[in-house]
Design an enzyme around this catalytic site. Structure first.
Site, PDB file in Angstrom:
ATOM      1  N   GLU A 252       0.823  -1.201   0.000  1.00 64.38           N
ATOM      2  CA  GLU A 252       0.000   0.000   0.000  1.00 64.38           C
ATOM      3  C   GLU A 252       0.867   1.264   0.000  1.00 64.38           C
ATOM      4  O   GLU A 252       1.870   1.339   0.713  1.00 64.38           O
ATOM      5  CB  GLU A 252      -0.876  -0.032   1.252  1.00 64.38           C
TER       6      GLU A 252
ATOM      7  N   ASP B  50      13.462  -0.958  14.871  1.00 65.10           N
ATOM      8  CA  ASP B  50      14.416  -0.078  14.180  1.00 65.10           C
ATOM      9  C   ASP B  50      13.788   1.307  14.065  1.00 65.10           C
ATOM     10  O   ASP B  50      13.697   1.890  12.987  1.00 65.10           O
ATOM     11  CB  ASP B  50      14.747  -0.641  12.802  1.00 65.10           C
TER      12      ASP B  50
ATOM     13  N   ILE C 116       1.160   4.998   1.173  1.00 68.38           N
ATOM     14  CA  ILE C 116       0.613   5.913   2.173  1.00 68.38           C
ATOM     15  C   ILE C 116       1.071   7.319   1.820  1.00 68.38           C
ATOM     16  O   ILE C 116       2.271   7.601   1.794  1.00 68.38           O
ATOM     17  CB  ILE C 116       1.069   5.526   3.591  1.00 68.38           C
TER      18      ILE C 116
END
Length: 287
Positions: free
Chosen positions: A96, A195, A98
């Site tokens: 996807e 991370d 964003i």
């Protein structure tokens, strides 16, 4: 590294294999690991990342697992993975897109609250169902019963060994490991991003916090906080709100460099000697 024409051909094959009619495809950058593209179709936009399948085996499968684990917690937005696979010697992940927006006035409070909720997601043991990556380096996630055991055996030991194999004289870590056992809180495993530097979060198109590029495990939750404070880029209100919703044990600031040691070792092993003095300073502090 493949050329742009090679990547264009690979992306066309991936799109065809996923029944996507491509209107446009443009590079968004990348580095030594991945090349990133914005793929626009008649109906939607996607992110596609490519890398060398032989250099980084299983990297995108691990990223998919991590994103799905974060998504399953149901508390913070992550991109939905559409497909992971290989094409013409390249690994790819299709996900996807964003569209980043301007952060609303309550963004930092939302982020702190949602990160606290994420860290309340727990598991029986420390570790994860599979190993994954931290940057370009393998990250081990073998099951452990205590936070200190996990941090020592699955995080510090592999990176210290790698650093020594590269010629860095880091001394005997025995005292460090003993102090880890004394200093690390005996808390349950927490679902962490793993991370969490400032390049791995973004503002979603509705102003919501979004996490990307994880190195997921069930780990000591303070690891995320340590990484967030290592290079900056996070508003103070995020940490204040986090503490309201999930207070940390006393002495956090004393432990922050201990958590940052792992990430600095990773940077030492990827980028070289520029990080050695910081690593040595923390080793001396806790030894």
């Amino acid at each position: 590294m493949r050329g742009n024409n090679d990547n264009a051909n690979i992306i066309q094959k991936i799109a065809a294999g996923n029944q996507l009619e491509v209107k446009s495809c443009r590079p968004l950058g990348g580095g030594d690991i991945n090349e990133v593209y914005l793929l626009e179709t008649a109906k939607d936009k996607f992110i596609i990342k490519l890398n060398d399948a032989s250099r980084f085996p299983g990297m995108f499968e691990a990223e998919k697992e991590g994103l799905e684990e974060l998504s399953a917690a149901g508390v913070i937005k992550v991109p939905e993975v559409k497909k992971v696979g290989e094409e013409s010697g390249a690994s790819y992940i299709l996900m996807e897109y964003i569209n980043s927006a301007k952060p609303p006035i309550d963004f930092s409070r939302k982020f702190g609250q949602q990160l606290a909720a994420l860290h309340k997601t727990t598991a029986k043991d420390f570790g994860f169902k599979s190993n994954n990556y931290i940057g370009s380096l393998p990250q081990c996630n073998t099951s452990c019963t205590t936070a200190a055991e996990f941090y020592i055996t699955q995080r510090l030991e592999p990176q210290i060994k790698m650093a020594k194999d590269k010629g860095n004289d880091l001394g005997d870590p025995s005292a460090l490991y003993k102090n880890c056992e004394a200093l690390i809180p005996q808390e349950p495993p927490a679902l962490v991003h793993g991370d969490l530097w400032s390049g791995n979060y973004m503002v979603g198109n509705r102003g919501e916090p979004c996490l990307i590029d994880p190195a997921v495990s069930y780990a000591p939750r303070e690891m995320d906080l340590g990484m967030m404070k290592l290079f900056g880029g996070f508003d103070k209100e995020i940490f204040e709100t986090y503490e309201e919703h999930f207070p940390t044990e006393a002495g956090l600031e004393e432990r922050i460099p201990l958590w940052q040691l792992y990430y600095l070792l990773v940077h030492l092993n990827i980028f070289g000697s520029g990080y050695r003095s910081q690593v040595s300073s923390i080793l001396n502090r806790y030894s």
